[in-house]
Design an enzyme around this catalytic site. Structure first.
Site, mmCIF file in Angstrom:
data_model
loop_
_atom_site.group_PDB
_atom_site.id
_atom_site.type_symbol
_atom_site.label_atom_id
_atom_site.label_comp_id
_atom_site.label_asym_id
_atom_site.label_seq_id
_atom_site.Cartn_x
_atom_site.Cartn_y
_atom_site.Cartn_z
ATOM 1 N N ASP A 172 -5.343 -3.858 1.366
ATOM 2 C CA ASP A 172 -5.093 -2.666 0.562
ATOM 3 C C ASP A 172 -6.125 -2.592 -0.560
ATOM 4 O OD1 ASP A 172 -2.283 -0.794 -0.003
ATOM 5 O OD2 ASP A 172 -3.837 -0.881 -1.551
ATOM 6 N N ILE A 173 -6.664 -1.399 -0.773
ATOM 7 C CA ILE A 173 -7.741 -1.232 -1.750
ATOM 8 C C ILE A 173 -7.240 -1.334 -3.195
ATOM 9 C CG2 ILE A 173 -7.685 1.286 -2.056
ATOM 10 C CD1 ILE A 173 -10.764 1.227 -1.621
ATOM 11 N N ASN A 183 6.844 3.032 3.870
ATOM 12 C CA ASN A 183 7.291 4.278 3.238
ATOM 13 C C ASN A 183 7.126 5.463 4.183
ATOM 14 O OD1 ASN A 183 7.700 2.836 0.820
ATOM 15 N ND2 ASN A 183 5.567 3.134 0.206
ATOM 16 N N HIS A 193 7.792 7.702 -1.514
ATOM 17 C CA HIS A 193 6.585 7.029 -2.005
ATOM 18 C C HIS A 193 5.475 6.875 -0.970
ATOM 19 C CE1 HIS A 193 8.701 6.188 -5.717
ATOM 20 N NE2 HIS A 193 9.706 5.711 -4.996
ATOM 21 N N GLN A 194 5.512 7.679 0.099
ATOM 22 C CA GLN A 194 4.388 7.634 1.035
ATOM 23 C C GLN A 194 3.255 8.495 0.487
ATOM 24 O OE1 GLN A 194 5.152 9.078 5.026
ATOM 25 N NE2 GLN A 194 3.292 8.141 5.852
ATOM 26 N N HIS A 206 2.029 3.093 8.188
ATOM 27 C CA HIS A 206 1.486 1.792 7.785
ATOM 28 C C HIS A 206 2.587 0.906 7.247
ATOM 29 C CE1 HIS A 206 1.138 4.617 4.415
ATOM 30 N NE2 HIS A 206 1.363 3.599 3.610
ATOM 31 N N PHE A 207 2.431 -0.378 7.519
ATOM 32 C CA PHE A 207 3.321 -1.407 6.990
ATOM 33 C C PHE A 207 2.548 -2.180 5.928
ATOM 34 C CE2 PHE A 207 6.967 -1.544 9.933
ATOM 35 C CZ PHE A 207 6.515 -0.671 10.904
ATOM 36 N N HIS A 208 3.139 -2.292 4.741
ATOM 37 C CA HIS A 208 2.567 -3.142 3.703
ATOM 38 C C HIS A 208 3.098 -4.571 3.899
ATOM 39 C CE1 HIS A 208 1.483 0.219 0.788
ATOM 40 N NE2 HIS A 208 2.398 0.841 1.516
#
Ligand code: AMP
Length: 139
Positions: free
Chosen positions: A30-31, A86, A92-93, A99-101
């Site tokens: 993640d950036i 999300n 909060h998307q 995507h999965f964090h």
């Protein structure tokens, strides 16, 4: 589905720090990490939210998610982590490509923080029946 920044990453138009790739899945850092090792795991299939993802892509992600989580733990030294996923702006998307964090929880406290406003379950039987009626429908 509208093109997202993750489409551009998948195409190679913009760079990422890739940690895993196969025919169906890409994972990269993640950036703007909320903890060291914060990693995103995405399907190559373009689906805006998890409920729109095909069973095949879901299976491909499910097969490698634990493996990538183990890799994040091994590389960072963390032993605890959250999976966050999300769907929808109110939830909060921000990027509308599934995507999965994977978010390590480090000893210094960095990682996911959340409010969990637990309530009481009142209509469990009726609600479970209503959900069960839809839960066998594949995509
Ligand atoms: P979400 O709020 O669940 O949609 O999270 C989207 C995530 O994508 C955020 O954590 C962002 O930091 C991350 N993100 C956005 N653009 C990039 C990018 N170019 N490379 C890596 N991560 C990104």
């Amino acid at each position: 589905m509208a093109e997202t920044i993750f489409t551009k990453i998948l195409r190679g138009d913009i760079p990422c720090h890739r940690v895993y790739e196969d025919d169906h899945v890409l994972a990269f850092l993640d950036i703007n990490p909320i903890a060291r090792g914060h990693t995103l795991v995405i399907p190559k299939e373009a689906a805006a939210s998890l409920d729109q993802l095909s069973d095949d892509s879901a299976a491909a992600i499910g097969r490698v998610l634990p493996r990538i989580a183990r890799a994040v733990l091994a590389a960072t030294g963390a032993t605890n982590f959250n999976i966050l996923q999300n769907n929808g702006a109110p939830a909060h998307q921000a990027v509308f490509h599934v995507h999965f964090h994977i978010i390590p929880k480090h000893a210094d406290g960095s990682g996911l923080e959340m409010e969990w406003n637990a309530g009481q379950l009142h209509d469990g039987a009726a609600l479970a029946t209503a959900i069960a009626a839809h839960a066998t429908v594949p995509r």
